[in-house]
Motif scaffolding. Sequence first.
Motif, PDB file in Angstrom:
ATOM      1  N   SER A  19       0.770  -1.173   0.070  1.00 59.18           N
ATOM      2  CA  SER A  19      -0.130   0.117   0.046  1.00 59.18           C
ATOM      3  C   SER A  19       0.892   1.404   0.072  1.00 59.18           C
ATOM      4  N   SER A  20       2.123   1.227   0.259  1.00 56.22           N
ATOM      5  CA  SER A  20       3.006   2.342   0.282  1.00 56.22           C
ATOM      6  C   SER A  20       3.636   2.611  -1.253  1.00 56.22           C
ATOM      7  N   GLY A  21       3.214   1.758  -2.252  1.00 56.94           N
ATOM      8  CA  GLY A  21       3.772   1.575  -3.462  1.00 56.94           C
ATOM      9  C   GLY A  21       5.161   1.076  -3.554  1.00 56.94           C
ATOM     10  N   ASN A  22       5.873   0.305  -2.383  1.00 59.47           N
ATOM     11  CA  ASN A  22       6.880  -0.598  -2.700  1.00 59.47           C
ATOM     12  C   ASN A  22       6.627  -1.821  -3.467  1.00 59.47           C
ATOM     13  N   TYR A  23       7.591  -2.123  -4.188  1.00 61.30           N
ATOM     14  CA  TYR A  23       7.541  -3.103  -5.280  1.00 61.30           C
ATOM     15  C   TYR A  23       8.227  -4.681  -4.811  1.00 61.30           C
ATOM     16  N   TYR A  24       7.829  -5.448  -5.042  1.00 55.39           N
ATOM     17  CA  TYR A  24       8.705  -6.926  -4.595  1.00 55.39           C
ATOM     18  C   TYR A  24       8.591  -8.033  -5.724  1.00 55.39           C
ATOM     19  N   GLN A  25       9.743  -8.652  -5.775  1.00 54.71           N
ATOM     20  CA  GLN A  25       9.902  -9.707  -6.745  1.00 54.71           C
ATOM     21  C   GLN A  25      10.013 -11.078  -5.662  1.00 54.71           C
ATOM     22  N   THR A  59      29.596   0.171 -12.770  1.00 52.56           N
ATOM     23  CA  THR A  59      29.319   1.677 -12.742  1.00 52.56           C
ATOM     24  C   THR A  59      28.189   2.242 -13.668  1.00 52.56           C
ATOM     25  N   ALA A  60      27.348   1.188 -13.963  1.00 53.54           N
ATOM     26  CA  ALA A  60      26.108   1.455 -14.642  1.00 53.54           C
ATOM     27  C   ALA A  60      25.610   2.575 -14.224  1.00 53.54           C
ATOM     28  N   TYR A  61      24.967   3.458 -15.116  1.00 51.25           N
ATOM     29  CA  TYR A  61      24.272   4.660 -14.625  1.00 51.25           C
ATOM     30  C   TYR A  61      24.912   5.628 -13.634  1.00 51.25           C
ATOM     31  N   GLY A  62      26.077   5.618 -13.589  1.00 54.12           N
ATOM     32  CA  GLY A  62      26.687   6.300 -12.622  1.00 54.12           C
ATOM     33  C   GLY A  62      26.631   5.791 -11.308  1.00 54.12           C
ATOM     34  N   ALA A  63      26.521   4.385 -11.062  1.00 60.14           N
ATOM     35  CA  ALA A  63      26.823   3.783  -9.723  1.00 60.14           C
ATOM     36  C   ALA A  63      28.291   3.884  -9.209  1.00 60.14           C
ATOM     37  N   ALA A  64      28.349   3.897  -8.117  1.00 59.24           N
ATOM     38  CA  ALA A  64      29.473   4.183  -7.485  1.00 59.24           C
ATOM     39  C   ALA A  64      30.193   2.710  -7.049  1.00 59.24           C
ATOM     40  N   GLY A  65      30.462   1.823  -8.199  1.00 63.51           N
ATOM     41  CA  GLY A  65      30.972   0.572  -8.086  1.00 63.51           C
ATOM     42  C   GLY A  65      30.395  -0.429  -7.646  1.00 63.51           C
ATOM     43  N   GLN A  66      28.947  -0.430  -7.565  1.00 58.98           N
ATOM     44  CA  GLN A  66      28.055  -1.230  -7.302  1.00 58.98           C
ATOM     45  C   GLN A  66      26.578  -1.055  -7.778  1.00 58.98           C
ATOM     46  N   THR A  67      26.335  -1.842  -8.867  1.00 58.58           N
ATOM     47  CA  THR A  67      24.964  -1.961  -9.284  1.00 58.58           C
ATOM     48  C   THR A  67      24.061  -2.691  -8.239  1.00 58.58           C
ATOM     49  N   THR A  68      22.655  -2.181  -8.292  1.00 56.17           N
ATOM     50  CA  THR A  68      21.671  -2.715  -7.348  1.00 56.17           C
ATOM     51  C   THR A  68      20.384  -2.997  -8.208  1.00 56.17           C
ATOM     52  N   PHE A  69      20.033  -4.305  -8.073  1.00 57.50           N
ATOM     53  CA  PHE A  69      18.639  -4.908  -8.600  1.00 57.50           C
ATOM     54  C   PHE A  69      17.715  -4.076  -7.859  1.00 57.50           C
ATOM     55  N   ALA A  70      16.541  -3.167  -8.545  1.00 58.83           N
ATOM     56  CA  ALA A  70      15.380  -2.653  -8.287  1.00 58.83           C
ATOM     57  C   ALA A  70      14.342  -3.309  -8.435  1.00 58.83           C
ATOM     58  N   PRO A  71      13.385  -3.896  -7.647  1.00 62.50           N
ATOM     59  CA  PRO A  71      12.562  -4.758  -8.122  1.00 62.50           C
ATOM     60  C   PRO A  71      11.503  -4.132  -8.851  1.00 62.50           C
ATOM     61  N   GLY A  72      11.169  -2.935  -8.820  1.00 65.06           N
ATOM     62  CA  GLY A  72       9.902  -2.377  -9.513  1.00 65.06           C
ATOM     63  C   GLY A  72      10.376  -1.893 -11.050  1.00 65.06           C
ATOM     64  N   MET A  73      11.781  -2.108 -11.087  1.00 66.55           N
ATOM     65  CA  MET A  73      12.182  -1.771 -12.644  1.00 66.55           C
ATOM     66  C   MET A  73      12.171  -3.004 -13.549  1.00 66.55           C
ATOM     67  N   TYR A  74      11.756  -4.167 -12.981  1.00 63.58           N
ATOM     68  CA  TYR A  74      12.014  -5.294 -13.762  1.00 63.58           C
ATOM     69  C   TYR A  74      10.783  -6.105 -13.954  1.00 63.58           C
ATOM     70  N   THR A  75      10.866  -6.895 -15.028  1.00 60.16           N
ATOM     71  CA  THR A  75       9.731  -7.972 -15.402  1.00 60.16           C
ATOM     72  C   THR A  75      10.534  -9.338 -15.566  1.00 60.16           C
ATOM     73  N   GLU A  76       9.906 -10.362 -15.325  1.00 56.93           N
ATOM     74  CA  GLU A  76      10.496 -11.599 -15.595  1.00 56.93           C
ATOM     75  C   GLU A  76       9.429 -12.273 -16.251  1.00 56.93           C
ATOM     76  N   ARG A  77       9.985 -12.387 -17.703  1.00 60.04           N
ATOM     77  CA  ARG A  77       8.985 -12.935 -18.686  1.00 60.04           C
ATOM     78  C   ARG A  77       9.570 -14.557 -18.880  1.00 60.04           C
ATOM     79  N   GLY A  78      11.019 -14.651 -18.803  1.00 60.09           N
ATOM     80  CA  GLY A  78      11.725 -15.692 -19.091  1.00 60.09           C
ATOM     81  C   GLY A  78      11.410 -16.849 -18.029  1.00 60.09           C
ATOM     82  N   ALA A  79      11.027 -18.089 -18.481  1.00 58.04           N
ATOM     83  CA  ALA A  79      10.784 -19.192 -18.004  1.00 58.04           C
ATOM     84  C   ALA A  79      11.755 -19.275 -16.564  1.00 58.04           C
TER      85      ALA A  79
END
Length: 504
Positions: free
Chosen positions: A134-140, A166-186
């Motif tokens: 209800s707070s708009g947080n996404y979960y996978q 360093t993708a998108y300016g990450a400071a040496g560590q990229t992070t998986f953001a659950p709301g950004m992603y979809t899993e179509r692949g089996a």
Amino acid sequence: MLTYHNDTMRTGQNLTETVLTPSNVNSSTFGLLYQLTADDLVSATPVVASNLMVNGALHNVVYVASESDSVYAYDADTGALLQQVSVLGTGESPSDDRGCAQDGPNIGITATPVIDRGAGPNGTMFVQAMSKDSSGNYYQRLHALDLATLADLTTPVVIQATYPGTAYGAAGQTTFAPGMYTERGALLLSHGQIVTVWAGHCDAGQYNSWIIAYNESTLTQTQVLNLTPNGNQGGIWDAAGVAADSAGALYALIGNGLFDTTLTGGGFPVSGDYGNAAVKFSLTGASNSLAVTDYFTMWDTTTESQDDVDLGSGSPLLLPDMADSTGTTRQLMLAVGKDTNFYLLDRGNLGKYNGNIASSDSVYQELDGVLSAALLASPVYFNGSIYMAEIGGTLKQFALSAARLPATPTSQSSATFAFPGASPSISANGTSNAIVWAVMSNPGTAAVLYAYNPANLAVEYYDSTQAAGGRDAFGNGNKFITAVVAHGKVFVGTRNGVAVFGLL
């Protein structure tokens, strides 16, 4: 039928079907039996477990997962509902469509689950589900469900990951953001691990190419790989997800994204960015890293990614061993995507990147412009031939000869398949009584189930428009679905359940 397209090589074959034959699959004796209801779109392909004890009796069970995060167990022979469960967390709902008209309007379970009959007291089905609170947080979350009760066998794991980059300016560590992603692949089960793959909603936003694996017994995260950690995009979009060969090597087709055209001395991208590539990698259990061991991308990969004409729309297909014209045994992989080309790759030497040298790719076999449009579906293999249908194209057969493909179809259907094309499947008793099944699945038009002679696709055995009075109609198309054949039944996901076809 425990995994997408029936095996980890994603061949699409069920070679143990003894009920359905070319002589009885016709509109007089075969048709729609009933529809299994669900509370939302069924994007995940149904999976089937045979001779399972449920509620004190043996059943053949078909499992149905919906975009509202519900899972159903139905008797595959009678259509009786055996179990039903929601995998939503307390106070949660399915995800909204994240502003992406390609999915939704709800996003819950999209990826096809995978079953291990030997795990847990009754066997286990692994399911990945998206939700929000209800707070708009996404979960996978990854669930391990008991096949007989659909109860969680262990606490579901929230999918989280980091990876050096360093993708998108990450400071040496990229992070998986659950709301950004979809899993179509089996989901893939390989060597005791569940492999998940990820893509960004509508190819938008700051997403990367994640492959994340979990121990099937504990759901402990074991492996993380980001295939564009210092670049961008590179989603894995296809229905089949990752394929695996008998040696345990894994294969994926990566969508449009950055590919480092500067290479190491060994010929690998200098910063580990594999956008628009076929990638081979290892899965070795205890360590927290996956290692890329080989790859292929075409000479004009950068232009293809910029134009959104990439490999990632197709699915990896691994072929059985076959001999070439010299008698040498070949282990091959087919990669086909949006550029309409066929890349038949040697799994022992995929070919890497040959530099920006026009029309120069170091691959086992390349056939350019074979298809009329992009392939957004999963090809299949049976008895020496490959089958597929591109957007707006016919269902096509390509018969291999001496481990090489022809430049034109060996046979093709008269029917054409509107967006997104078709991901066929095969039923046969060994090599006898074979049938190719394909679904017209465009969401804006009536869905149609087709059955063809695999030796000559001009011969149509059946389609669901043939019977009078719309007897076999089952609603509009559902673009993600692949037909599943088991025990004399054909299961086709719909916009509100699963249509079941069989002998009348």
